[in-house]
Design a protein around this motif. Structure first.
Motif, PDB file in Angstrom:
ATOM      1  N   VAL A  45       0.704  -0.893  -0.224  1.00 50.29           N
ATOM      2  CA  VAL A  45      -0.349  -0.201   0.163  1.00 50.29           C
ATOM      3  C   VAL A  45       0.389   1.308   0.286  1.00 50.29           C
ATOM      4  O   VAL A  45       0.875   2.211  -0.400  1.00 50.29           O
ATOM      5  N   GLY A  46       1.979   1.272   0.422  1.00 49.63           N
ATOM      6  CA  GLY A  46       3.148   2.670   0.334  1.00 49.63           C
ATOM      7  C   GLY A  46       2.769   2.803  -0.434  1.00 49.63           C
ATOM      8  O   GLY A  46       3.585   2.651  -1.526  1.00 49.63           O
ATOM      9  N   ILE A  47       3.303   4.743  -0.432  1.00 48.12           N
ATOM     10  CA  ILE A  47       3.654   5.393  -1.462  1.00 48.12           C
ATOM     11  C   ILE A  47       4.676   5.998  -0.718  1.00 48.12           C
ATOM     12  O   ILE A  47       4.290   7.709   0.032  1.00 48.12           O
ATOM     13  N   GLY A 101       7.107   1.761  -3.098  1.00 44.70           N
ATOM     14  CA  GLY A 101       6.759   1.096  -1.970  1.00 44.70           C
ATOM     15  C   GLY A 101       7.138   0.931  -0.861  1.00 44.70           C
ATOM     16  O   GLY A 101       8.218   1.540  -0.034  1.00 44.70           O
ATOM     17  N   ASP A 102       6.446   0.364   0.211  1.00 43.59           N
ATOM     18  CA  ASP A 102       6.809  -0.165   1.290  1.00 43.59           C
ATOM     19  C   ASP A 102       7.788  -1.371   1.514  1.00 43.59           C
ATOM     20  O   ASP A 102       8.396  -1.548   2.056  1.00 43.59           O
ATOM     21  N   VAL A 103       7.276  -2.294   0.376  1.00 41.21           N
ATOM     22  CA  VAL A 103       8.644  -3.404   0.395  1.00 41.21           C
ATOM     23  C   VAL A 103       9.646  -3.136  -0.676  1.00 41.21           C
ATOM     24  O   VAL A 103       9.411  -2.655  -2.123  1.00 41.21           O
ATOM     25  N   ASN A 104      10.466  -3.549  -0.588  1.00 42.10           N
ATOM     26  CA  ASN A 104      11.701  -3.271  -1.912  1.00 42.10           C
ATOM     27  C   ASN A 104      11.856  -5.105  -2.831  1.00 42.10           C
ATOM     28  O   ASN A 104      11.812  -5.750  -2.614  1.00 42.10           O
ATOM     29  N   PHE A 105      10.549  -4.146  -3.694  1.00 38.47           N
ATOM     30  CA  PHE A 105      10.161  -4.717  -4.625  1.00 38.47           C
ATOM     31  C   PHE A 105      11.333  -5.159  -5.552  1.00 38.47           C
ATOM     32  O   PHE A 105      11.368  -6.727  -6.402  1.00 38.47           O
ATOM     33  N   GLU A 106      12.434  -4.974  -5.482  1.00 35.65           N
ATOM     34  CA  GLU A 106      13.538  -5.388  -6.429  1.00 35.65           C
ATOM     35  C   GLU A 106      14.137  -6.330  -6.029  1.00 35.65           C
ATOM     36  O   GLU A 106      14.545  -7.464  -6.551  1.00 35.65           O
ATOM     37  N   ASN A 107      14.235  -6.737  -4.785  1.00 32.49           N
ATOM     38  CA  ASN A 107      14.788  -7.985  -3.961  1.00 32.49           C
ATOM     39  C   ASN A 107      14.024  -9.108  -3.675  1.00 32.49           C
ATOM     40  O   ASN A 107      14.589  -9.501  -3.032  1.00 32.49           O
TER      41      ASN A 107
END
Ligand code: NAP
Length: 284
Positions: A229-231, A242-248
């Motif tokens: 949900v993070g922006i 986001g709140d998640v480190n999408f790349e890892n």
């Protein structure tokens, strides 16, 4: 690579249904109307407003704007809310927050009547989410999370859901919506101990903490569904993250919402849906 749960497809599907409902209301001579209340010219409010105007225009929902200067008083703002409460042609009210620092936001929000509270800012809406009785709506972002999972046919009933964040805007209401959908819900917050172990044990993780890429792969196990949900604006990357480190996350989640293009893309569709529901409630 995990499946991307893109928001636009969900928003388009919601719009299709909303459009049909708007048509039925118009056959009864009722045109759904949203009132937007904004204090000042905050860029993120303006950006959301542009999105909401475009969506409502596409769906045949009328919109009227009430824009107050930053120097307005709390009483002037409350007068606007009272006039919208009394205006029978207005079905839903969206008021941007945060309000100026000198305002008592709780007092102002609760002047709005719950049946027009299409973004879940009143105690009436909170009670509605908790009890499914009375009037009100969940915050659009919380509703968007559930509608994304439903659109992608992801089962919620019986699943272990971990929500990270306990704000009134997202964490608490979305937790209650998951409970209403028969999930088993755990809520984490800044004082939670051993959070990695808790998030790793979930089937579905909802990240709503407002910290850029805070949740890295150490918080997740394989085969999870992640709703971010993070922006947040990353100074380092010079873009929204986001709140998640999408790349890892490679190889971890089986499905994840992107940022941007995930939850945020569904919220104005959710808003339009709520306005139409508020108008429909008048015909019952
Ligand atoms: P908020 O009011 O600041 O709440 C943040 C929550 O996260 C609090 O409950 C806080 O815990 C918790 N938290 C903070 N740091 C933590 C940590 N290290 N570990 C565990 N929990 C932690 O933020 P919000 O309004 O809920 O917004 C959250 C995010 O969603 C933001 O990035 C915001 O921009 C975004 N957002 C997105 C949309 C959308 O349409 N996609 C809409 C609204 C907001 P405590 O309660 O203990 O302080």
């Amino acid at each position: 690579m995990e499946k991307l749960l893109k928001g636009k497809i969900v928003a388009d599907a919601l719009d299709e249904k909303t459009l049909v409902r708007v048509g039925k209301l118009k056959e009864k001579g009722l045109v759904p109307k949203l009132a937007i209340v904004r204090v000042g010219e905050n860029e993120s409010d303006l950006s959301y407003e542009r999105g909401a105007l475009k969506r409502c225009d596409k769906l045949g929902i009328e919109v009227e704007k009430h824009v107050l200067d930053m120097s307005c008083s709390q009483e002037e703002l409350i007068d606007v809310i009272h006039s919208l409460n009394d205006d029978k042609s207005v079905h839903g009210v969206l008021m941007f927050r945060p309000l100026p620092k000198s305002f008592d936001e709780d007092v102002v929000c609760n002047e709005l009547i719950a049946k027009k509270d299409v973004d879940g800012i009143t105690r009436g809406s909170n009670a509605y989410i908790y009890s499914s009785k009375g009037s009100g709506f969940e915050p659009c972002t919380a509703g968007a999370v559930i509608d994304i999972l439903k659109h992608y046919d992801i089962d919620i009933a019986g699943k272990k859901v971990v929500v990270v964040g306990r704000s009134l805007v997202i964490g608490k209401p979305v937790s209650m919506l998951f409970l209403n959908e028969n999930a088993t819900v755990t809520i984490c917050h800044s004082k939670t101990k051993d959070m990695k172990e808790i998030t790793k044990s979930a089937d579905i993780v909802v990240a709503a903490i407002g910290k850029a890429e805070f949740l890295d792969d150490e918080f997740f196990s394989e085969n999870q569904i992640i709703i971010d949900v993070g922006i947040n604006y990353s100074d380092e990357k010079k873009k929204l993250v986001g709140d998640v480190n999408f790349e890892n996350m490679e190889g971890k989640a089986i499905a994840i919402t992107p940022v941007p293009g995930g939850v945020g893309s569904v919220t104005t569709a959710e808003l339009a849906k709520h306005v139409v529901m508020a108008a429909e409630n008048l015909t019952k």
